[in-house]
Design a protein around this motif. Structure first.
Motif, short mmCIF file in Angstrom:
data_model
loop_
_atom_site.label_atom_id
_atom_site.label_comp_id
_atom_site.label_asym_id
_atom_site.label_seq_id
_atom_site.Cartn_x
_atom_site.Cartn_y
_atom_site.Cartn_z
N ASN A 1 0.82 -1.21 0.00
CA ASN A 1 0.00 0.00 0.00
C ASN A 1 0.85 1.26 0.00
OD1 ASN A 1 -2.55 -0.96 -0.21
ND2 ASN A 1 -3.13 -0.64 1.91
N ILE A 2 1.86 1.29 0.87
CA ILE A 2 2.71 2.47 0.96
C ILE A 2 3.48 2.68 -0.35
CG2 ILE A 2 4.72 3.48 2.11
CD1 ILE A 2 3.81 2.10 4.67
N GLY A 3 4.13 1.63 -0.83
CA GLY A 3 4.92 1.76 -2.06
C GLY A 3 4.08 2.11 -3.27
N PHE A 4 2.95 1.45 -3.42
CA PHE A 4 2.07 1.67 -4.57
C PHE A 4 1.52 3.10 -4.58
CE2 PHE A 4 -2.35 1.78 -6.08
CZ PHE A 4 -2.17 1.42 -7.40
N ASN A 5 0.95 3.53 -3.47
CA ASN A 5 0.34 4.87 -3.42
C ASN A 5 1.38 5.97 -3.51
OD1 ASN A 5 -2.72 4.68 -2.87
ND2 ASN A 5 -1.88 3.16 -1.48
N LEU A 6 2.55 5.74 -2.91
CA LEU A 6 3.59 6.77 -2.94
C LEU A 6 4.11 6.99 -4.35
CD1 LEU A 6 5.21 8.65 -1.08
CD2 LEU A 6 6.94 6.87 -0.90
N ILE A 7 4.39 5.89 -5.06
CA ILE A 7 4.97 6.05 -6.39
C ILE A 7 3.98 6.63 -7.38
CG2 ILE A 7 4.42 3.76 -7.35
CD1 ILE A 7 7.74 5.70 -7.68
N VAL A 8 2.72 6.23 -7.28
CA VAL A 8 1.71 6.78 -8.19
C VAL A 8 1.53 8.27 -7.96
CG1 VAL A 8 -0.73 6.74 -8.80
CG2 VAL A 8 0.51 4.59 -8.51
N THR A 9 1.50 8.68 -6.69
CA THR A 9 1.30 10.10 -6.37
C THR A 9 2.50 10.94 -6.79
OG1 THR A 9 -0.07 9.48 -4.47
CG2 THR A 9 0.78 11.72 -4.53
N VAL A 10 3.69 10.48 -6.42
CA VAL A 10 4.91 11.24 -6.74
C VAL A 10 5.08 11.36 -8.25
CG1 VAL A 10 7.42 11.20 -6.63
CG2 VAL A 10 6.08 10.68 -4.59
N TYR A 11 4.89 10.27 -8.96
CA TYR A 11 5.08 10.31 -10.41
C TYR A 11 4.00 11.13 -11.11
CZ TYR A 11 9.08 7.21 -10.72
OH TYR A 11 10.34 6.69 -10.63
N SER A 12 2.82 11.17 -10.52
CA SER A 12 1.77 12.01 -11.09
C SER A 12 2.18 13.48 -11.08
CB SER A 12 0.47 11.84 -10.30
OG SER A 12 0.00 10.52 -10.40
N LEU A 13 2.95 13.86 -10.06
CA LEU A 13 3.36 15.26 -9.92
C LEU A 13 4.65 15.58 -10.68
CD1 LEU A 13 2.71 15.69 -6.08
CD2 LEU A 13 1.24 16.45 -7.96
N LEU A 14 5.55 14.59 -10.82
CA LEU A 14 6.88 14.88 -11.34
C LEU A 14 7.14 14.38 -12.75
CD1 LEU A 14 9.07 14.04 -8.19
CD2 LEU A 14 8.14 16.25 -8.88
N THR A 15 6.38 13.41 -13.21
CA THR A 15 6.72 12.77 -14.48
C THR A 15 6.56 13.70 -15.67
OG1 THR A 15 6.07 10.62 -13.61
CG2 THR A 15 6.22 10.82 -15.99
N MET A 16 5.47 14.45 -15.71
CA MET A 16 5.23 15.31 -16.87
C MET A 16 6.34 16.35 -17.07
SD MET A 16 2.69 13.97 -18.22
CE MET A 16 2.34 15.19 -19.47
N PRO A 17 6.77 17.08 -16.01
CA PRO A 17 7.90 18.00 -16.20
C PRO A 17 9.18 17.30 -16.64
CG PRO A 17 6.75 18.49 -14.15
CD PRO A 17 6.20 17.19 -14.66
N LEU A 18 9.41 16.09 -16.11
CA LEU A 18 10.60 15.33 -16.49
C LEU A 18 10.58 14.99 -17.97
CD1 LEU A 18 13.16 13.63 -15.86
CD2 LEU A 18 11.61 11.74 -15.29
N TYR A 19 9.46 14.45 -18.44
CA TYR A 19 9.34 14.09 -19.85
C TYR A 19 9.48 15.32 -20.75
CZ TYR A 19 7.83 9.27 -19.06
OH TYR A 19 7.78 7.95 -18.73
N THR A 20 8.87 16.41 -20.32
CA THR A 20 8.92 17.63 -21.13
C THR A 20 10.35 18.12 -21.30
OG1 THR A 20 6.72 18.24 -20.34
CG2 THR A 20 8.05 19.97 -21.35
N GLN A 21 11.12 18.12 -20.21
CA GLN A 21 12.51 18.56 -20.28
C GLN A 21 13.34 17.65 -21.19
OE1 GLN A 21 14.20 21.24 -19.04
NE2 GLN A 21 12.19 22.05 -18.48
N LEU A 22 13.18 16.35 -21.03
CA LEU A 22 13.94 15.41 -21.86
C LEU A 22 13.55 15.54 -23.34
CD1 LEU A 22 13.90 12.20 -19.62
CD2 LEU A 22 15.87 13.65 -20.13
N TYR A 23 12.27 15.68 -23.56
CA TYR A 23 11.79 15.77 -24.94
C TYR A 23 12.27 17.05 -25.62
CZ TYR A 23 8.56 15.77 -28.89
OH TYR A 23 8.02 15.78 -30.15
#
Length: 409
Positions: A352-374
């Protein structure tokens, strides 16, 4: 586990994802009604959703620990009534015009919602895994994934119909959460009728010999932290692959999703029906292959193969579906392996902790990361986080399998 038990369990996941998707789709209405925007503002409308994510961590730990300590069914038996009360409270939150700090009220209610639902999906999936014989585990857990998609579809269709009925943003918001309240009450009644025997079983004897003495001591806390981190690393492949799909691949859902667009709604439905079909086919294969090493290899090789094929241009729609096939392949196969490798005494808490933490964190950080790399390196380099996630996930699985063999020896 009979059909009634499955309905009582998985219907809760449907309501959970109905509320999640509804909140995302209602972001524009929330921005207009509760933040005094003259036009739809999705950015501010997502603030209550983001604030609610903070309660996810506490809820994940609480319900995970409760499931490990008191029993799986007991931990989630009454969650629908709390979800229903939260949705019911949403209906009566005044607009900005009536109360300046209405956005604070909606954020507080959202905190309660997220706290409760943080344990629903993981605990149910683990309970089904533990109470299903080998040869049916993948197909039974398929319904957990199907319930997620059903909840998303229900929310999407509900909001589409509501927008046809009314153009008033506040009315749209209230009707959706009236529906959510009714659904939550319905699930609570179903669980009372169909799952009460399992609730009593949990209360009296379920896992009594194994976990009744579990305490959060220094040793178990270290294990929870260790396995939570492992779950985060392994499960990172899912949100990373998902956000990449909707960021840079030609998208049959269109770049700007408008709920009023019936064509977009049709494409979304077709996409999810395709995912349901693929997930069932994959789960059927998983049940037929008893060797875990083969399942593990398929869980990594097949998705990466289809991701690679999707880089070749076959036309927008076909390219989307090729990537989608790879995307849904991993979670179905790897989830069961992950459950099997986490110690039973801390399985719900760590997952529960690992699943919810990674989904939440990546929801906030993934889009800016992809945008910068792209923007800086191009399309292929922007896919690098997905490849790294798969590599790290494979290393974690190799470590867990090796550790289990050593312990058994």
């Amino acid at each position: 586990m009979n059909f009634k038990h499955k309905v009582a369990l998985f219907s809760g996941i449907v309501v959970e994802w109905f509320e999640n998707m509804a909140f995302l789709l209602l972001a524009a209405q929330i921005g207009q009604v509760f933040f005094n925007q003259t036009s739809y503002d999705e950015g501010q409308g997502l603030i209550p959703f983001a604030i609610g994510c903070f309660a996810t961590f506490l809820g994940a730990f609480y319900y995970g620990y409760l499931a490990d300590k008191k029993g799986r069914v007991r931990s989630i038996f009454n969650t629908p009534i709390i979800m229903g009360l939260s949705s019911f409270a949403m209906i009566f939150i005044p607009s900005y015009a009536t109360f300046t700090y209405s956005w604070v009220l909606i954020s507080i209610v959202r905190l309660f919602q997220r706290f409760v639902v943080a344990g629903e999906n993981g605990v149910i999936s683990i309970y089904v895994f533990e109470n299903t014989k080998v040869g049916r585990q993948f197909r039974n857990n398929y319904f957990s994934e199907a319930a997620v998609l059903l909840g998303i579809l229900l929310a999407t269709f509900a909001l589409y119909l509501v927008t046809l009925y009314s153009s008033n943003a506040h009315v749209q918001f209230r009707i959706i959460f009236i529906i959510s309240t009714i659904l939550s009450l319905f699930v609570f009644i179903i669980r009372k009728l169909f799952l009460f025997d399992k609730y009593l079983d949990d209360k009296k004897k379920y896992l009594h010999k194994n976990i009744s003495s579990l305490k959060i001591n220094e040793s178990s806390l270290r294990d929870i932290i260790k396995y939570s981190i492992i779950v985060m690393i392994i499960w990172s492949i899912v949100p990373l692959s998902f956000f990449y799909k909707f960021s840079f691949l030609p998208n049959i859902l269109n770049n700007s999703f408008h709920i009023e667009n019936s064509i977009i709604l049709k494409n979304l439905t077709l996409s999810m029906l395709f995912q349901l079909f693929v997930m069932y086919a994959v789960s059927f294969i998983g049940d037929k292959i008893l060797k875990r090493n083969i399942i593990l290899a398929l869980g990594f090789i097949v998705p990466l193969l289809f991701y690679a094929i999707s880089f070749l241009y076959f036309g927008q729609i076909l390219q989307f579906y090729i990537y989608d096939f790879g995307y849904v392949f991993s979670p179905v196969l790897l989830l069961i392996l992950l459950f099997d490798l986490i110690p039973m005494q801390i399985r719900c808490t760590a997952f529960n902790i690992g699943f919810n933490l990674i989904v939440t964190v990546y929801s906030l950080l993934t889009m800016p990361l992809y945008t910068q790399l792209y923007n800086n390196f191009g399309w292929f380099i922007s896919f690098l986080p997905v490849l790294v996630a798969y590599l790290l996930s494979f290393v974690c699985f190799f470590y867990l399998i090796h550790k289990k063999k050593v312990n058994l020896a």
